[in-house]
Write an enzyme that holds these catalytic residues in place. Structure first.
Site, PDB file in Angstrom:
ATOM      1  N   SER A 179       1.062  -1.514   0.089  1.00 52.84           N
ATOM      2  CA  SER A 179       0.251   0.085   0.286  1.00 52.84           C
ATOM      3  C   SER A 179       0.776   1.248  -0.053  1.00 52.84           C
ATOM      4  CB  SER A 179      -1.068  -0.347   0.916  1.00 52.84           C
ATOM      5  OG  SER A 179       0.281   0.128   2.341  1.00 52.84           O
ATOM      6  N   HIS A 182       2.073   1.316   3.461  1.00 53.67           N
ATOM      7  CA  HIS A 182       3.598   0.890   3.577  1.00 53.67           C
ATOM      8  C   HIS A 182       4.822   0.906   3.039  1.00 53.67           C
ATOM      9  CE1 HIS A 182       0.293  -2.148   5.413  1.00 53.67           C
ATOM     10  NE2 HIS A 182       1.170  -2.751   6.026  1.00 53.67           N
TER      11      HIS A 182
HETATM   12  N1  USQ Z   1      -8.059  -8.323   6.922  1.00 55.91           N
HETATM   13  C1  USQ Z   1      -9.159  -9.477   6.438  1.00 55.91           C
HETATM   14  N2  USQ Z   1     -10.070  -8.681   6.812  1.00 55.91           N
HETATM   15  C2  USQ Z   1     -10.310  -7.457   7.553  1.00 55.91           C
HETATM   16  C3  USQ Z   1      -9.816  -6.482   7.588  1.00 55.91           C
HETATM   17  C4  USQ Z   1      -8.123  -6.697   7.562  1.00 55.91           C
HETATM   18  O1  USQ Z   1      -8.814 -10.255   6.421  1.00 55.91           O
HETATM   19  O2  USQ Z   1     -11.635  -6.891   8.259  1.00 55.91           O
HETATM   20  C5  USQ Z   1      -6.511  -8.969   6.109  1.00 55.91           C
HETATM   21  C6  USQ Z   1      -5.841  -8.049   4.848  1.00 55.91           C
HETATM   22  O3  USQ Z   1      -5.940  -8.139   4.055  1.00 55.91           O
HETATM   23  C7  USQ Z   1      -4.560  -8.397   5.613  1.00 55.91           C
HETATM   24  C8  USQ Z   1      -4.291  -8.635   6.993  1.00 55.91           C
HETATM   25  O4  USQ Z   1      -5.731  -8.948   6.762  1.00 55.91           O
HETATM   26  O5  USQ Z   1      -3.582  -9.448   4.689  1.00 55.91           O
HETATM   27  C9  USQ Z   1      -3.883  -7.819   8.013  1.00 55.91           C
HETATM   28  O6  USQ Z   1      -4.729  -6.020   7.711  1.00 55.91           O
HETATM   29  P1  USQ Z   1      -4.886  -4.859   8.514  1.00 55.91           P
HETATM   30  O7  USQ Z   1      -5.155  -3.860   8.319  1.00 55.91           O
HETATM   31  O8  USQ Z   1      -4.982  -5.368  10.057  1.00 55.91           O
HETATM   32  O9  USQ Z   1      -2.957  -4.137   9.109  1.00 55.91           O
HETATM   33  P2  USQ Z   1      -2.221  -3.248   7.859  1.00 55.91           P
HETATM   34  O10 USQ Z   1      -3.459  -3.103   6.783  1.00 55.91           O
HETATM   35  O11 USQ Z   1      -1.564  -4.425   6.958  1.00 55.91           O
HETATM   36  O12 USQ Z   1      -1.860  -2.425   8.606  1.00 55.91           O
HETATM   37  C10 USQ Z   1      -1.838  -2.815  10.214  1.00 55.91           C
HETATM   38  C11 USQ Z   1      -1.114  -1.665  10.185  1.00 55.91           C
HETATM   39  C12 USQ Z   1      -0.269  -0.661  10.938  1.00 55.91           C
HETATM   40  C13 USQ Z   1       1.242  -1.478  10.235  1.00 55.91           C
HETATM   41  C14 USQ Z   1       0.641  -2.689  10.029  1.00 55.91           C
HETATM   42  C15 USQ Z   1       1.686  -4.098  10.013  1.00 55.91           C
HETATM   43  O13 USQ Z   1      -2.369  -0.783  10.661  1.00 55.91           O
HETATM   44  O14 USQ Z   1       0.024   0.374  10.943  1.00 55.91           O
HETATM   45  O15 USQ Z   1       1.810  -0.800   9.762  1.00 55.91           O
HETATM   46  O16 USQ Z   1      -0.905  -3.747  10.627  1.00 55.91           O
HETATM   47  S1  USQ Z   1       1.801  -5.569   8.901  1.00 55.91           S
HETATM   48  O17 USQ Z   1       0.329  -5.698   8.463  1.00 55.91           O
HETATM   49  O18 USQ Z   1       2.775  -6.412   9.519  1.00 55.91           O
HETATM   50  O19 USQ Z   1       2.373  -4.175   7.596  1.00 55.91           O
END
Ligand code: USQ
Length: 382
Positions: A179, A182
């Site tokens: 994203s 990121h």
């Molecule tokens: N996901 C679902 N259903 C949902 C929400 C999310 O399946 O309702 C999935 C997403 O598609 C993704 C995973 O769960 O594959 C993680 O999503 P997330 O929203 O928990 O995490 P992300 O968008 O990656 O971002 C969060 C924080 C960000 C941090 C990151 C760490 O908002 O600030 O940097 O987690 S990481 O994921 O390791 O990059």
């Protein structure tokens, strides 16, 4: 130690400020309420309304007798940062002052531009303010595991040795973020690495996975001290969303096939990791990278755990796969190293059934405040 916390009003910043102040450090928290504004703009307010930073610091002092200094201002403004660093002269700065939401950064030009400007300017200002006003200050920067993406090889802890035509060298591990948010973290890492090489700044870049939880020892003293707990599609992370969905009685929103695997950690472990980085600082001229998570889970595994515990508590949890609003691999190899923080002494708080039950019980208290209109994804990557 004198510790500056940038983004001190945030989900991680506020609990960190309390935890370090409770241990007797001199803590100064800086924030301009950007996330609160963006949450209002996008109808994504947190589950439990929290008092502003000045008021929270006042409540914390009344409860514990410990002070947290507060500065309301923008870390992307160098004049403010110069003043804060010049006056406070921190021994360590914990830099959380970034727009943290991947979906927000993908909404459109304005949101992407705001994410890029805020995140890069804040990091650039931190580096320069350290060099000018507190050259020995240890920069502890919150990066993300998402910088690495989901490569089809093991993810190393920040660095990789590459052998090529009989010669070898060590490089930053390849980054390929999913994203714009990121990607700003990748750019931050590059900026930091440049100034480490040229100006000898000392940096720990924490590659953190998604965090879950709302309970910390200080937050548990008074509910007005709880962190901003988001369950919406923009600022809520997946575990916190699933827990809230289970309590609200709506199906857990698994995006696509649900094989997306990430490294997760408990909010209390973020507090431990940051403190461990702080008390074991990087050397001058070192960019130390630590992968900050304790357990790997796929989205399906998280949904399964929340359902198993929720069902035992009588919540009758349903799981539904919905069209994935993001562009990401839904089935992939994922094996990330994470020994650095364990070697520094991290004692993980794993996601046991008791931990899941505790979080559900906590959220049940606020069941009436859940707005189910905030749950389905509103932002698509394309
Ligand atoms: N996901 C679902 N259903 C949902 C929400 C999310 O399946 O309702 C999935 C997403 O598609 C993704 C995973 O769960 O594959 C993680 O999503 P997330 O929203 O928990 O995490 P992300 O968008 O990656 O971002 C969060 C924080 C960000 C941090 C990151 C760490 O908002 O600030 O940097 O987690 S990481 O994921 O390791 O990059």
């Amino acid at each position: 130690m004198r510790i500056l916390i940038l983004g001190g009003d945030g989900y991680l910043g506020w609990p960190t400020a309390m935890s370090l102040a409770a241990k007797g450090h001199d803590v100064c928290a800086v924030d301009n309420y950007l996330r609160r504004e963006m949450a209002l703009e996008t109808n994504s307010e947190a589950l439990i309304p929290s008092p502003n930073l000045d008021d929270r610091a006042g409540i914390f002092e009344a409860v514990t007798g410990k002070k947290i200094r507060v500065v309301i201002g923008d870390c992307a403004d160098y004049t403010l940062m110069s003043r804060v660093f010049g006056e406070f002269k921190p021994n360590a700065v914990i830099h959380y002052a970034e727009q943290p939401s991947a979906p927000y950064s993908m909404m459109g030009f304005t949101e992407a531009r705001k994410t890029l400007n805020n995140n890069l300017n804040a990091t650039f200002n931190v580096i320069w303010a350290v060099m000018k006003f507190a050259p020995d200050c240890h920069i502890i920067k919150l990066g993300t595991m998402g910088e690495y993406g989901t490569p089809n090889i093991d993810i190393e802890e920040g660095w990789i040795e590459i052998e090529r035509n009989g010669r070898s060298d060590k490089f930053l591990y390849p980054r390929q973020a999913g994203s714009l948010y990121h990607t700003t973290k990748v750019l931050d890492t590059d900026l930091l690495w440049f100034y480490v090489r040229t100006h000898g700044v000392r940096v720990t870049d924490l590659m953190q996975g998604p965090v879950y939880g709302l309970s910390t020892p200080q937050a548990d003293m008074d509910e007005r001290l709880l962190p901003n707990f988001h369950y919406d599609d923009i600022f809520g992370t997946v575990v916190n969303r699933f827990l809230t969905q289970a309590v609200a009685g709506v199906p857990l929103t698994v995006y696509g096939k649900g094989g997306q695997t990430r490294g997760y950690l408990n909010l209390n472990d973020t507090l431990q990791c940051v403190e461990l980085a702080m008390t074991n600082p990087a050397q001058a001229g070192q960019l130390r990278i630590l992968n900050q998570f304790t357990e790997l889970f796929s989205v399906n595994e998280i949904a399964g755990r929340v359902k198993a515990v929720g069902d035992r508590m009588g919540l009758n949890v349903r799981i539904e796969s919905i069209q994935n609003p993001r562009k990401e691999k839904e089935e992939h190899y994922y094996n990330a190293k994470h020994s650095g923080l364990l070697e520094l002494g991290l004692k993980p708080n794993y996601m046991t059934d008791d931990v899941v039950a505790g979080m559900l019980e906590r959220i049940i208290k606020y069941r009436g405040m859940i707005d189910t209109k905030k749950i389905m994804p509103r932002v698509r990557w394309s």
